[in-house]
Design a protein around this motif. Structure first.
Motif, PDB file in Angstrom:
ATOM      1  N   MET A 114       0.779  -1.192  -0.264  1.00 33.26           N
ATOM      2  CA  MET A 114       0.385   0.006  -0.008  1.00 33.26           C
ATOM      3  C   MET A 114       0.839   1.630   0.243  1.00 33.26           C
ATOM      4  O   MET A 114       2.229   1.539   0.806  1.00 33.26           O
ATOM      5  CB  MET A 114      -0.940  -0.064   1.114  1.00 33.26           C
ATOM      6  N   ARG A 115       0.435   1.929  -1.065  1.00 29.75           N
ATOM      7  CA  ARG A 115       0.810   4.193  -0.559  1.00 29.75           C
ATOM      8  C   ARG A 115       0.584   4.410  -0.086  1.00 29.75           C
ATOM      9  O   ARG A 115      -1.189   4.331   0.947  1.00 29.75           O
ATOM     10  CB  ARG A 115       1.371   4.268  -2.195  1.00 29.75           C
ATOM     11  N   TYR A 116       0.900   5.564   0.162  1.00 33.08           N
ATOM     12  CA  TYR A 116       0.231   6.580   1.060  1.00 33.08           C
ATOM     13  C   TYR A 116       0.554   7.746   0.930  1.00 33.08           C
ATOM     14  O   TYR A 116       1.783   8.441   0.467  1.00 33.08           O
ATOM     15  CB  TYR A 116       1.041   6.769   2.744  1.00 33.08           C
ATOM     16  N   GLY A 117      -0.589   8.312   1.255  1.00 39.22           N
ATOM     17  CA  GLY A 117      -0.196  10.449   0.536  1.00 39.22           C
ATOM     18  C   GLY A 117      -0.915  10.622   1.939  1.00 39.22           C
ATOM     19  O   GLY A 117      -1.807  10.707   3.064  1.00 39.22           O
ATOM     20  N   ILE A 118      -1.545  11.847   1.583  1.00 40.36           N
ATOM     21  CA  ILE A 118      -2.387  13.387   2.674  1.00 40.36           C
ATOM     22  C   ILE A 118      -3.371  13.960   1.993  1.00 40.36           C
ATOM     23  O   ILE A 118      -3.617  13.791   0.643  1.00 40.36           O
ATOM     24  CB  ILE A 118      -1.344  13.909   3.008  1.00 40.36           C
ATOM     25  N   ASP A 119      -4.328  13.886   2.258  1.00 36.64           N
ATOM     26  CA  ASP A 119      -5.732  14.795   1.387  1.00 36.64           C
ATOM     27  C   ASP A 119      -5.750  15.808   2.603  1.00 36.64           C
ATOM     28  O   ASP A 119      -6.457  15.869   3.859  1.00 36.64           O
ATOM     29  CB  ASP A 119      -7.113  13.064   1.283  1.00 36.64           C
ATOM     30  N   VAL A 120      -6.481  16.659   2.187  1.00 41.45           N
ATOM     31  CA  VAL A 120      -6.270  18.185   2.650  1.00 41.45           C
ATOM     32  C   VAL A 120      -7.129  18.715   2.363  1.00 41.45           C
ATOM     33  O   VAL A 120      -7.405  19.102   1.229  1.00 41.45           O
ATOM     34  CB  VAL A 120      -4.978  19.176   2.742  1.00 41.45           C
ATOM     35  N   ALA A 121      -8.467  19.216   3.577  1.00 43.69           N
ATOM     36  CA  ALA A 121      -9.082  20.090   3.460  1.00 43.69           C
ATOM     37  C   ALA A 121      -8.373  21.733   2.829  1.00 43.69           C
ATOM     38  O   ALA A 121      -8.736  22.011   4.711  1.00 43.69           O
ATOM     39  CB  ALA A 121     -10.273  19.556   4.715  1.00 43.69           C
ATOM     40  N   ILE A 122      -8.859  22.037   1.807  1.00 42.55           N
ATOM     41  CA  ILE A 122      -8.221  23.215   1.741  1.00 42.55           C
ATOM     42  C   ILE A 122      -9.344  24.139   1.474  1.00 42.55           C
ATOM     43  O   ILE A 122      -9.553  25.343   1.233  1.00 42.55           O
ATOM     44  CB  ILE A 122      -7.445  23.456   0.595  1.00 42.55           C
ATOM     45  N   ILE A 123      -9.950  24.315   3.342  1.00 44.87           N
ATOM     46  CA  ILE A 123     -11.263  25.667   3.727  1.00 44.87           C
ATOM     47  C   ILE A 123     -11.294  25.844   5.291  1.00 44.87           C
ATOM     48  O   ILE A 123     -10.188  25.078   5.376  1.00 44.87           O
ATOM     49  CB  ILE A 123     -12.420  24.809   3.440  1.00 44.87           C
ATOM     50  N   GLY A 124     -12.107  26.195   5.294  1.00 45.07           N
ATOM     51  CA  GLY A 124     -11.293  26.756   6.930  1.00 45.07           C
ATOM     52  C   GLY A 124     -10.193  27.545   7.533  1.00 45.07           C
ATOM     53  O   GLY A 124     -10.045  28.512   6.313  1.00 45.07           O
ATOM     54  N   ASP A 125      -9.494  27.275   8.324  1.00 46.34           N
ATOM     55  CA  ASP A 125      -8.242  27.627   8.865  1.00 46.34           C
ATOM     56  C   ASP A 125      -7.763  27.096   7.602  1.00 46.34           C
ATOM     57  O   ASP A 125      -5.743  27.698   7.507  1.00 46.34           O
ATOM     58  CB  ASP A 125      -8.011  26.981   9.782  1.00 46.34           C
ATOM     59  N   LEU A 126      -7.702  25.978   7.072  1.00 48.94           N
ATOM     60  CA  LEU A 126      -7.000  25.612   5.608  1.00 48.94           C
ATOM     61  C   LEU A 126      -6.711  26.576   4.782  1.00 48.94           C
ATOM     62  O   LEU A 126      -6.150  26.017   3.347  1.00 48.94           O
ATOM     63  CB  LEU A 126      -6.334  23.993   5.735  1.00 48.94           C
ATOM     64  N   ALA A 127      -7.084  27.344   4.348  1.00 52.18           N
ATOM     65  CA  ALA A 127      -7.763  28.059   3.442  1.00 52.18           C
ATOM     66  C   ALA A 127      -6.669  28.736   3.322  1.00 52.18           C
ATOM     67  O   ALA A 127      -7.060  30.523   3.007  1.00 52.18           O
ATOM     68  CB  ALA A 127      -9.620  28.163   3.159  1.00 52.18           C
ATOM     69  N   GLU A 128      -5.758  28.142   2.830  1.00 48.39           N
ATOM     70  CA  GLU A 128      -4.361  29.860   2.780  1.00 48.39           C
ATOM     71  C   GLU A 128      -3.611  28.745   1.950  1.00 48.39           C
ATOM     72  O   GLU A 128      -2.947  28.264   2.232  1.00 48.39           O
ATOM     73  CB  GLU A 128      -4.574  29.979   3.881  1.00 48.39           C
ATOM     74  N   PRO A 129      -3.355  29.097   0.389  1.00 47.28           N
ATOM     75  CA  PRO A 129      -2.235  28.543  -0.302  1.00 47.28           C
ATOM     76  C   PRO A 129      -1.030  28.171   0.401  1.00 47.28           C
ATOM     77  O   PRO A 129      -0.206  26.988  -0.426  1.00 47.28           O
ATOM     78  CB  PRO A 129      -2.422  29.336  -2.086  1.00 47.28           C
ATOM     79  N   ALA A 130      -0.740  29.406   0.876  1.00 44.09           N
ATOM     80  CA  ALA A 130       0.714  28.553   1.465  1.00 44.09           C
ATOM     81  C   ALA A 130       0.854  27.484   2.307  1.00 44.09           C
ATOM     82  O   ALA A 130       1.640  27.129   2.922  1.00 44.09           O
ATOM     83  CB  ALA A 130       1.376  29.880   2.101  1.00 44.09           C
ATOM     84  N   HIS A 131      -0.964  26.632   3.108  1.00 43.54           N
ATOM     85  CA  HIS A 131      -0.508  26.243   4.260  1.00 43.54           C
ATOM     86  C   HIS A 131      -0.166  24.359   3.450  1.00 43.54           C
ATOM     87  O   HIS A 131       0.626  23.836   3.429  1.00 43.54           O
ATOM     88  CB  HIS A 131      -1.255  26.484   4.755  1.00 43.54           C
ATOM     89  N   LEU A 132      -0.394  24.634   2.526  1.00 45.68           N
ATOM     90  CA  LEU A 132      -0.301  23.861   1.277  1.00 45.68           C
ATOM     91  C   LEU A 132       0.677  23.319   0.777  1.00 45.68           C
ATOM     92  O   LEU A 132       1.163  22.218   0.978  1.00 45.68           O
ATOM     93  CB  LEU A 132      -1.570  23.588   0.193  1.00 45.68           C
ATOM     94  N   VAL A 133       1.168  24.522   0.208  1.00 41.01           N
ATOM     95  CA  VAL A 133       2.686  24.098  -0.193  1.00 41.01           C
ATOM     96  C   VAL A 133       2.996  23.740   1.051  1.00 41.01           C
ATOM     97  O   VAL A 133       4.496  23.053   0.588  1.00 41.01           O
ATOM     98  CB  VAL A 133       2.841  25.655  -0.738  1.00 41.01           C
ATOM     99  N   ALA A 134       3.331  24.035   2.375  1.00 45.89           N
ATOM    100  CA  ALA A 134       4.062  23.785   3.433  1.00 45.89           C
ATOM    101  C   ALA A 134       4.089  22.327   4.150  1.00 45.89           C
ATOM    102  O   ALA A 134       4.708  21.867   3.536  1.00 45.89           O
ATOM    103  CB  ALA A 134       3.415  24.856   4.962  1.00 45.89           C
ATOM    104  N   LEU A 135       2.456  21.767   4.315  1.00 46.46           N
ATOM    105  CA  LEU A 135       1.735  20.747   3.782  1.00 46.46           C
ATOM    106  C   LEU A 135       2.785  19.504   2.984  1.00 46.46           C
ATOM    107  O   LEU A 135       3.549  18.679   3.099  1.00 46.46           O
ATOM    108  CB  LEU A 135       0.970  20.727   3.840  1.00 46.46           C
ATOM    109  N   ALA A 136       2.931  19.928   1.299  1.00 49.21           N
ATOM    110  CA  ALA A 136       3.123  19.199   0.909  1.00 49.21           C
ATOM    111  C   ALA A 136       4.912  19.210   1.108  1.00 49.21           C
ATOM    112  O   ALA A 136       5.280  18.039   0.412  1.00 49.21           O
ATOM    113  CB  ALA A 136       2.803  20.108  -1.293  1.00 49.21           C
TER     114      ALA A 136
END
Length: 268
Positions: free
Chosen positions: A1-23
């Motif tokens: 099995m392979r592993y990834g993350i699924d990010v809910a980019i709404i609410g407190d995570l509705a900031e593109p820079a947060h997704l870049v940091a998590l990626a």
């Protein structure tokens, strides 16, 4: 099995820079994919960001992880525009894009703009149009819901014959639809961080998908769930899962808490 993350980019995570940091953190910690929600946050009274723009930024900050949506309400987009957006991400990322596709489970995202949530037949035809446009060949299509009059999408995606399509949903029609494409995505947790999908229930649904395929081959079964570092999730692999996507959303805690979970690496 392979592993990834699924990010809910709404609410407190509705900031593109947060997704870049998590990626960035995900790639460094050994996760193999970064997928995001594709929703309009007004339906919950919270902000949201565009997934394709945010994923484009993540593509420039990473070199290895797969990038995509879990899942896009395809019929909420014009297929030619969505085809171009996904092809652009695939080229920008060097062939790492995935389209998670579904009808859209939040009816308000359609009705607030004067449209009804379309039926499955519309989604089926939209996916056919997307695949045809990604081929790079001239497309002539006249169907019940869409028309394409001699259009060639250029440049096409890097991946051939197309960007992988993972279909979401648990209804009988969704399972049949998933069997016609490259993978099936199922949500296994609730907003309180509890797993609601058992390995046994997953196995039964996988058997139903398999019943509609002529060959299993490289077909992916993708479970969205929650785990703690080191916790075993191999029972889901035994039930047929090929991917585990760790679900990251504001209900699980602050951005700092989510970053710590990503840094700890995949489960098991």
């Amino acid at each position: 099995m392979r592993y990834g993350i699924d990010v809910a980019i709404i609410g407190d995570l509705a900031e593109p820079a947060h997704l870049v940091a998590l990626a960035r953190e995900a790639e460094a910690a050994g996760w193999e994919a970064v997928l995001v929600w594709d929703h309009l946050g007004f339906a919950w009274g919270v902000p949201s960001v565009d997934p394709w723009v945010a994923l484009g930024a993540a593509a420039q900050a990473t070199s290895r992880v797969r990038l995509g949506t879990a899942v896009t309400p395809v019929t909420g987009h014009r297929p030619e525009r969505l085809a171009q957006a996904v092809a652009t991400l695939d080229r920008l990322s060097g062939g790492r894009a995935i389209l998670g596709a579904g009808l859209g489970g939040v009816e308000r995202e359609f009705t607030a703009f004067g449209s009804a949530r379309p039926a499955g037949a519309v989604l089926d035809e939209a996916l056919e149009v997307l695949a045809a446009l990604w081929s790079g060949e001239q497309v002539r299509h006249r169907g019940a819901h869409y028309t394409v009059d001699g259009v060639r999408l250029a440049p096409p995606p890097v991946q051939r014959p197309r960007v992988p399509v993972w279909v979401g949903g648990t209804a009988a029609g969704a399972l049949r639809r998933a069997a016609r494409w490259d993978g099936w995505i199922v949500a296994g947790d609730d907003q309180d961080g509890r797993m609601t999908l058992s390995p046994e229930a997953l196995a039964a649904q996988v058997a139903e998908v398999r019943r509609h395929r002529t060959s299993w081959g490289d077909f992916d079964v993708v479970v969205i769930g929650v785990s703690e570092p080191g916790s075993p999730v191999q029972d889901y692999a035994g039930a047929g899962a090929t991917w585990w996507l760790e679900h990251l959303h504001g209900y699980r805690g602050s951005l700092e808490h989510l970053v710590r979970r990503v840094r700890a690496g995949p489960p098991g």
